[in-house]
Design a protein around this motif. Sequence first.
Motif, PDB file in Angstrom:
ATOM      1  N   LEU A 102       5.884   1.756  12.507  1.00  0.00           N
ATOM      2  CA  LEU A 102       4.424   1.662  12.662  1.00  0.00           C
ATOM      3  C   LEU A 102       3.916   2.764  13.600  1.00  0.00           C
ATOM      4  CD1 LEU A 102       2.151  -0.338  11.788  1.00  0.00           C
ATOM      5  CD2 LEU A 102       2.472  -1.474  13.988  1.00  0.00           C
ATOM      6  N   PRO A 103       2.824   3.451  13.227  1.00  0.00           N
ATOM      7  CA  PRO A 103       2.282   4.460  14.144  1.00  0.00           C
ATOM      8  C   PRO A 103       1.919   3.828  15.499  1.00  0.00           C
ATOM      9  CG  PRO A 103       1.252   4.656  11.978  1.00  0.00           C
ATOM     10  CD  PRO A 103       2.108   3.419  11.944  1.00  0.00           C
TER      11      PRO A 103
ATOM     12  N   GLY B 112      -0.065  -4.392   5.998  1.00  0.00           N
ATOM     13  CA  GLY B 112      -0.908  -4.769   7.128  1.00  0.00           C
ATOM     14  C   GLY B 112      -2.019  -5.714   6.694  1.00  0.00           C
ATOM     15  N   GLY B 113      -3.010  -5.824   7.540  1.00  0.00           N
ATOM     16  CA  GLY B 113      -4.096  -6.753   7.284  1.00  0.00           C
ATOM     17  C   GLY B 113      -4.923  -6.408   6.058  1.00  0.00           C
ATOM     18  N   VAL B 114      -4.978  -5.130   5.718  1.00  0.00           N
ATOM     19  CA  VAL B 114      -5.753  -4.739   4.543  1.00  0.00           C
ATOM     20  C   VAL B 114      -5.098  -5.296   3.282  1.00  0.00           C
ATOM     21  CG1 VAL B 114      -6.390  -2.757   3.114  1.00  0.00           C
ATOM     22  CG2 VAL B 114      -6.830  -2.704   5.582  1.00  0.00           C
ATOM     23  N   VAL B 115      -3.791  -5.067   3.152  1.00  0.00           N
ATOM     24  CA  VAL B 115      -3.051  -5.612   2.006  1.00  0.00           C
ATOM     25  C   VAL B 115      -3.103  -7.139   2.027  1.00  0.00           C
ATOM     26  CG1 VAL B 115      -0.701  -5.925   1.104  1.00  0.00           C
ATOM     27  CG2 VAL B 115      -1.530  -3.638   1.668  1.00  0.00           C
TER      28      VAL B 115
ATOM     29  N   SER C 180      -3.890 -11.491  11.226  1.00  0.00           N
ATOM     30  CA  SER C 180      -4.494 -11.630   9.895  1.00  0.00           C
ATOM     31  C   SER C 180      -3.669 -12.423   8.900  1.00  0.00           C
ATOM     32  CB  SER C 180      -4.832 -10.251   9.323  1.00  0.00           C
ATOM     33  OG  SER C 180      -3.690  -9.459   9.218  1.00  0.00           O
TER      34      SER C 180
ATOM     35  N   ALA D 234      10.296  -3.950  10.826  1.00  0.00           N
ATOM     36  CA  ALA D 234       9.259  -3.166  10.144  1.00  0.00           C
ATOM     37  C   ALA D 234       8.379  -2.437  11.163  1.00  0.00           C
ATOM     38  CB  ALA D 234       8.407  -4.071   9.256  1.00  0.00           C
TER      39      ALA D 234
ATOM     40  N   LEU E  54       8.469   2.542   2.055  1.00  0.00           N
ATOM     41  CA  LEU E  54       9.373   2.158   3.141  1.00  0.00           C
ATOM     42  C   LEU E  54      10.109   0.847   2.865  1.00  0.00           C
ATOM     43  CD1 LEU E  54       6.980   2.957   6.158  1.00  0.00           C
ATOM     44  CD2 LEU E  54       9.052   4.233   5.548  1.00  0.00           C
TER      45      LEU E  54
ATOM     46  N   LEU F 226      -0.662  -6.315  14.147  1.00  0.00           N
ATOM     47  CA  LEU F 226      -1.909  -7.071  13.981  1.00  0.00           C
ATOM     48  C   LEU F 226      -1.785  -8.108  12.871  1.00  0.00           C
ATOM     49  CD1 LEU F 226      -5.506  -6.323  14.382  1.00  0.00           C
ATOM     50  CD2 LEU F 226      -4.845  -6.981  12.066  1.00  0.00           C
TER      51      LEU F 226
ATOM     52  N   LYS G 102      -2.224 -19.106  17.684  1.00  0.00           N
ATOM     53  CA  LYS G 102      -3.137 -19.061  16.542  1.00  0.00           C
ATOM     54  C   LYS G 102      -2.930 -20.279  15.636  1.00  0.00           C
ATOM     55  CE  LYS G 102      -5.644 -16.590  13.145  1.00  0.00           C
ATOM     56  NZ  LYS G 102      -6.148 -15.342  12.584  1.00  0.00           N
TER      57      LYS G 102
ATOM     58  N   VAL H 236       3.318   1.666   2.988  1.00  0.00           N
ATOM     59  CA  VAL H 236       4.343   0.639   3.205  1.00  0.00           C
ATOM     60  C   VAL H 236       5.311   0.535   2.020  1.00  0.00           C
ATOM     61  CG1 VAL H 236       4.720  -1.822   3.657  1.00  0.00           C
ATOM     62  CG2 VAL H 236       2.779  -0.636   4.713  1.00  0.00           C
TER      63      VAL H 236
ATOM     64  N   ASP I  76       0.832  -1.204   0.000  1.00  0.00           N
ATOM     65  CA  ASP I  76       0.000   0.000   0.000  1.00  0.00           C
ATOM     66  C   ASP I  76       0.868   1.256   0.000  1.00  0.00           C
ATOM     67  OD1 ASP I  76       0.625   0.835   2.615  1.00  0.00           O
ATOM     68  OD2 ASP I  76      -1.140  -0.112   3.494  1.00  0.00           O
TER      69      ASP I  76
ATOM     70  N   LYS J 126     -10.261  -1.520   0.885  1.00  0.00           N
ATOM     71  CA  LYS J 126     -10.319  -2.998   0.806  1.00  0.00           C
ATOM     72  C   LYS J 126     -11.599  -3.359   0.049  1.00  0.00           C
ATOM     73  CE  LYS J 126     -10.745  -6.379   4.136  1.00  0.00           C
ATOM     74  NZ  LYS J 126     -10.584  -6.935   5.500  1.00  0.00           N
TER      75      LYS J 126
ATOM     76  N   ASP K 199      -5.294  -9.213   3.353  1.00  0.00           N
ATOM     77  CA  ASP K 199      -6.624  -9.751   3.036  1.00  0.00           C
ATOM     78  C   ASP K 199      -6.946  -9.619   1.551  1.00  0.00           C
ATOM     79  OD1 ASP K 199      -7.012 -10.359   5.696  1.00  0.00           O
ATOM     80  OD2 ASP K 199      -8.899  -9.274   5.890  1.00  0.00           O
TER      81      ASP K 199
ATOM     82  N   LYS L  40      -7.650 -16.796   6.205  1.00  0.00           N
ATOM     83  CA  LYS L  40      -8.879 -16.060   5.856  1.00  0.00           C
ATOM     84  C   LYS L  40      -8.491 -14.854   5.009  1.00  0.00           C
ATOM     85  CE  LYS L  40     -11.203 -15.664   9.934  1.00  0.00           C
ATOM     86  NZ  LYS L  40     -12.405 -15.184  10.634  1.00  0.00           N
TER      87      LYS L  40
HETATM   88  P1  NAD Z   1      -3.840  -1.793   7.864  1.00  0.00           P
HETATM   89  O1  NAD Z   1      -3.424  -2.818   6.914  1.00  0.00           O
HETATM   90  O2  NAD Z   1      -4.787  -0.762   7.403  1.00  0.00           O
HETATM   91  O3  NAD Z   1      -2.532  -1.073   8.436  1.00  0.00           O
HETATM   92  C1  NAD Z   1      -2.675   0.004   9.339  1.00  0.00           C
HETATM   93  C2  NAD Z   1      -1.939   1.247   8.838  1.00  0.00           C
HETATM   94  O4  NAD Z   1      -0.547   1.100   9.051  1.00  0.00           O
HETATM   95  C3  NAD Z   1      -2.111   1.522   7.362  1.00  0.00           C
HETATM   96  O5  NAD Z   1      -2.178   2.906   7.177  1.00  0.00           O
HETATM   97  C4  NAD Z   1      -0.831   0.980   6.766  1.00  0.00           C
HETATM   98  O6  NAD Z   1      -0.500   1.600   5.547  1.00  0.00           O
HETATM   99  C5  NAD Z   1       0.157   1.329   7.827  1.00  0.00           C
HETATM  100  N1  NAD Z   1       1.340   0.481   7.930  1.00  0.00           N
HETATM  101  C6  NAD Z   1       1.389  -0.863   7.807  1.00  0.00           C
HETATM  102  N2  NAD Z   1       2.609  -1.301   8.117  1.00  0.00           N
HETATM  103  C7  NAD Z   1       3.358  -0.221   8.415  1.00  0.00           C
HETATM  104  C8  NAD Z   1       4.711  -0.049   8.829  1.00  0.00           C
HETATM  105  N3  NAD Z   1       5.514  -1.094   9.043  1.00  0.00           N
HETATM  106  N4  NAD Z   1       5.173   1.208   9.037  1.00  0.00           N
HETATM  107  C9  NAD Z   1       4.321   2.261   8.875  1.00  0.00           C
HETATM  108  N5  NAD Z   1       3.030   2.159   8.523  1.00  0.00           N
HETATM  109  C10 NAD Z   1       2.558   0.924   8.291  1.00  0.00           C
HETATM  110  O7  NAD Z   1      -4.500  -2.415   9.185  1.00  0.00           O
HETATM  111  P2  NAD Z   1      -4.199  -3.720  10.058  1.00  0.00           P
HETATM  112  O8  NAD Z   1      -4.576  -3.342  11.427  1.00  0.00           O
HETATM  113  O9  NAD Z   1      -2.856  -4.262   9.794  1.00  0.00           O
HETATM  114  O10 NAD Z   1      -5.250  -4.774   9.484  1.00  0.00           O
HETATM  115  C11 NAD Z   1      -6.629  -4.561   9.596  1.00  0.00           C
HETATM  116  C12 NAD Z   1      -7.347  -5.442   8.588  1.00  0.00           C
HETATM  117  O11 NAD Z   1      -7.054  -6.791   8.896  1.00  0.00           O
HETATM  118  C13 NAD Z   1      -8.841  -5.305   8.578  1.00  0.00           C
HETATM  119  O12 NAD Z   1      -9.289  -5.151   7.259  1.00  0.00           O
HETATM  120  C14 NAD Z   1      -9.337  -6.614   9.147  1.00  0.00           C
HETATM  121  O13 NAD Z   1     -10.588  -7.009   8.620  1.00  0.00           O
HETATM  122  C15 NAD Z   1      -8.244  -7.541   8.753  1.00  0.00           C
HETATM  123  N6  NAD Z   1      -8.118  -8.740   9.584  1.00  0.00           N
HETATM  124  C16 NAD Z   1      -8.106  -9.945   8.962  1.00  0.00           C
HETATM  125  C17 NAD Z   1      -7.962 -11.103   9.693  1.00  0.00           C
HETATM  126  C18 NAD Z   1      -7.895 -12.417   8.995  1.00  0.00           C
HETATM  127  O14 NAD Z   1      -7.945 -13.469   9.648  1.00  0.00           O
HETATM  128  N7  NAD Z   1      -7.745 -12.422   7.687  1.00  0.00           N
HETATM  129  C19 NAD Z   1      -7.854 -11.051  11.082  1.00  0.00           C
HETATM  130  C20 NAD Z   1      -7.874  -9.806  11.696  1.00  0.00           C
HETATM  131  C21 NAD Z   1      -8.002  -8.654  10.931  1.00  0.00           C
END
Ligand code: NAD
Length: 368
Positions: free
Chosen positions: A177-178, A108-111, A141, A173, A50, A136, A230, A47, A44, A80, A113, A146
Motif C-alpha cells: 500500500l502506498p 480498497g473502499g472504492v471496490v 469501509s 496486503a 497484485l 481504511l 466499529k 490491486v 481494481d 466509483k 463500496d 454501507k
Molecule cells: P481506494 O479504494 O481508492 O484505495 C486507495 C488506492 O490504493 C487505490 O489506488 C487502490 O487501487 C490502491 N490499493 C488498494 N489496496 C492496495 C494494496 N494492497 N497495495 C497497493 N495499492 C492498493 O481508497 P480507500 O481509501 O480504500 O477507500 C475510500 C473509499 O471508501 C471512498 O470511496 C469512501 O467513500 C469509501 N468509504 C466507505 C465507507 C463505508 O462505510 N462504506 C466508510 C469509509 C469510506
Amino acid sequence: PVGGRVIEVGGEAPYAITVGQGLLHDGDRIAHALRGRHALLVSDSHVAPLYAQIVEQALHAARPDLVLARWVMPAGEQYKTLVQYGACLDALAQLGATRDACVIALGGGVVGDLAGFAAASWMRGIDCVQLPTTLLAMVDSSVGGKTAVDLPQGKNLVGAFHPPRAVIADTTALHTLPDRELRAGLAEVAKYGAIFDRQFLAWLERHSRDLLARDDAAMAEAIARSCEFKADVVSRDPYERGHRALLNFGHTFGHAIEAEQGYAGVGRDALNHGEAVAVGMVLAARLSTLLGLAPAEDATALESLLATLGLPVRLPERLAPAALLARMYLDKKADAQGLRFVLWGGAGEGRVVAGVPDDAVLAVLRTP
Ligand code: NAD
Ligand code: ZN
C-alpha cells in the motif's frame, strides 16, 4: 496462513471479520462464505495484478467446481460511478449469476463500496464477501454494510445498507500500500481511540514505529481492535439512526476541508480523506476544549500522536475559515441553534454536541 483473529458483528445478519497474515491464500476460509456455484471477483487495476491470482488459485483449490469470473475496474474514486456499477452488473449477467451467487470484493473502499452495491441490488441482493486491501477498508469501509456509488452531484448519493457475508483482512496486503494511503488509514484507527478508548490511543503512541513499518502483528492488533469498536457500534445502530454518529469524530471539519479543496482534480498538495480527518480531529478536540468540555492536554496529546503517525494536524492556510463554516452548513449538520458536532469530553469519550455557536467554530478555525 495463520489462524487470525475473529471479530463477530451482531445484528439481523451477523457475520465474522477475520484479521491475520496470509489470509488471501486461505481458500477454505473464503470458500466457506460461498453458498452457490457462482462467484464474481471484483477488483481494481492496481490491486488485481497484485492479488487476484492468489485468491483465484486458493479458491479453485478449495472448491474445484466453483464458476469464478474476474471483473476489474479502473482504480480511483473517480470511477466509483453508475457507469462502472453498470459494467459490474453486466459481468454478473455474463457469469449467469443466480440468487446464490457471491460477489467477492478485493480492494480498497472504492471496490468494496461499488461491489457491495452491485451485490445489494443484483436480483434484489446476493452475498458479498469483503477482502479489504487498504487499511481504511480493513478498519472502516468493509465493516458495517454501507455500500454506494457517487454521482456528479456528490459522493455516495446512491447506495444501500447490505452487510457482507464475511470480511477477511490479510495484513500482508498492506505491504504494497502506498505510504499516504497507509497513514490515511491510521487516522481512522486513531479516531476509534479518540472516541472510545484512551488506552488504545496510548497503545498507538507506543506502537507508532511498528505500525508505520507495517509490522504484521502490530497491524493485526490495530485492525482487530478498530473492528471491535466499529462492530460494536454497527451492531447497536445498523442503519445509522443514532449511536453510529460518533464515528463522525473529525469528519464534520474533515468533509468541509475536502469539499473546499474540491473532491476531484485537486493538486498534489490537497489533503486526502484520512489527512482531512486528522486535521478535523485536532479541530474537534480544540473546539471541545474551547467549549469547556475537555482538558487542553488531551487535545495536545491527540495532536502529537497524529503527527507521530505522519499525519497533518494544521489547517492548510489557503482554506478560509468562513468558507469552511459555510461548507459545514451546506453539509446539513446544522439545526436552528447552530452546528452539530461530534466532540469529546476528553480522550476516549466521544459525544454529539448540538447547537455549537458559529463564533466558537470560527475561533478554532482561526487558531494557528
Ligand atoms: P481506494 O479504494 O481508492 O484505495 C486507495 C488506492 O490504493 C487505490 O489506488 C487502490 O487501487 C490502491 N490499493 C488498494 N489496496 C492496495 C494494496 N494492497 N497495495 C497497493 N495499492 C492498493 O481508497 P480507500 O481509501 O480504500 O477507500 C475510500 C473509499 O471508501 C471512498 O470511496 C469512501 O467513500 C469509501 N468509504 C466507505 C465507507 C463505508 O462505510 N462504506 C466508510 C469509509 C469510506
Ligand atoms: Zn472517514
